[in-house]
Design an enzyme around this catalytic site. Sequence first.
Site, PDB file in Angstrom:
ATOM      1  N   ASP A   1      -6.400  -4.737  -5.314  1.00  0.00           N
ATOM      2  CA  ASP A   1      -6.805  -5.407  -4.077  1.00  0.00           C
ATOM      3  C   ASP A   1      -8.232  -5.946  -4.205  1.00  0.00           C
ATOM      4  OD1 ASP A   1      -7.718  -2.780  -4.239  1.00  0.00           O
ATOM      5  OD2 ASP A   1      -7.481  -2.376  -2.098  1.00  0.00           O
TER       6      ASP A   1
ATOM      7  N   GLY B   1       0.820  -1.202   0.000  1.00  0.00           N
ATOM      8  CA  GLY B   1       0.000   0.000   0.000  1.00  0.00           C
ATOM      9  C   GLY B   1       0.853   1.251   0.000  1.00  0.00           C
ATOM     10  N   ASN B   2       0.207   2.392   0.091  1.00  0.00           N
ATOM     11  CA  ASN B   2       0.936   3.653   0.089  1.00  0.00           C
ATOM     12  C   ASN B   2       1.645   3.927   1.410  1.00  0.00           C
ATOM     13  OD1 ASN B   2       0.355   4.896  -2.573  1.00  0.00           O
ATOM     14  ND2 ASN B   2      -1.755   4.655  -1.899  1.00  0.00           N
ATOM     15  N   THR B   3       1.152   3.330   2.494  1.00  0.00           N
ATOM     16  CA  THR B   3       1.750   3.594   3.802  1.00  0.00           C
ATOM     17  C   THR B   3       2.361   2.353   4.450  1.00  0.00           C
ATOM     18  OG1 THR B   3      -0.409   3.291   4.868  1.00  0.00           O
ATOM     19  CG2 THR B   3       0.226   5.543   4.271  1.00  0.00           C
ATOM     20  N   ARG B   4       1.886   1.167   4.105  1.00  0.00           N
ATOM     21  CA  ARG B   4       2.449  -0.032   4.724  1.00  0.00           C
ATOM     22  C   ARG B   4       2.264  -1.242   3.825  1.00  0.00           C
ATOM     23  NH1 ARG B   4      -0.578  -3.548   8.129  1.00  0.00           N
ATOM     24  NH2 ARG B   4      -2.841  -3.304   7.922  1.00  0.00           N
TER      25      ARG B   4
END
Length: 231
Positions: A91, A8-11
């Site tokens: 996803d 993902g963009n953060t994790r």
Amino acid sequence: MYLLLDIGNTREKAALFYGDKITALTEISAESVKHLPIYSVYFACVANDTRLSSLKVALALDHLPWHQVQSEVHAYGVTNCYAQPHLLGVDRWLALIGARQLLGKQSVMIVDAGTALTVDWLDESGAHQGGWIMPGLQLQQQSVVQQTAKVFNKETLNGRVEPGKDTIECLQNGCLAAVTGAIRQGWLLNKAERLILTGGDTFYLNAQLADLNVITEPLLIFHGLAQYIRQ
């Protein structure tokens, strides 16, 4: 053994696929994977190329083959309903494939309860019937707190679908009611044989939807990703 990644963009979320079994990894780092006999990496990514390159280096796995999975017109018994199939979030695409793999020829409503809450419908023939995207539980609460002067919250979520008696209860209960209400409306709109819950907020939603034909599957996206290895 294959490493499965949902980037993902953060994790990132990770799992191992070996002997037709999927096992979640609670930690993803160079230290956690360095002794594993990994053949290659299969991944889905919504982040940019820079983040992907950095992750390969950070995991010390840039010497292995990396295979990126993207949304398609048709694969593994599932047909994408988008006019431009590549624009369906990967996803969501993998969740559809995972549901088909786990439940076979059943109609299913898939709810992925993360930062955004997505709903997708798959009929018994494997045709994607479309879906919804809306703010998830945390995002709804953050939006209200950030955009109003006198509404506040706490980190712990203890929402219940009932009237609140203080500001925090009113906020949390209201957002939980909004999300579960949307899911119930979706169930009435296009009722399926099964409802699958996945994503980080599954714990909060499951109890509120117990009267529906619900199953929970935290590794749903990885079940879809593993199909690309099974071929």
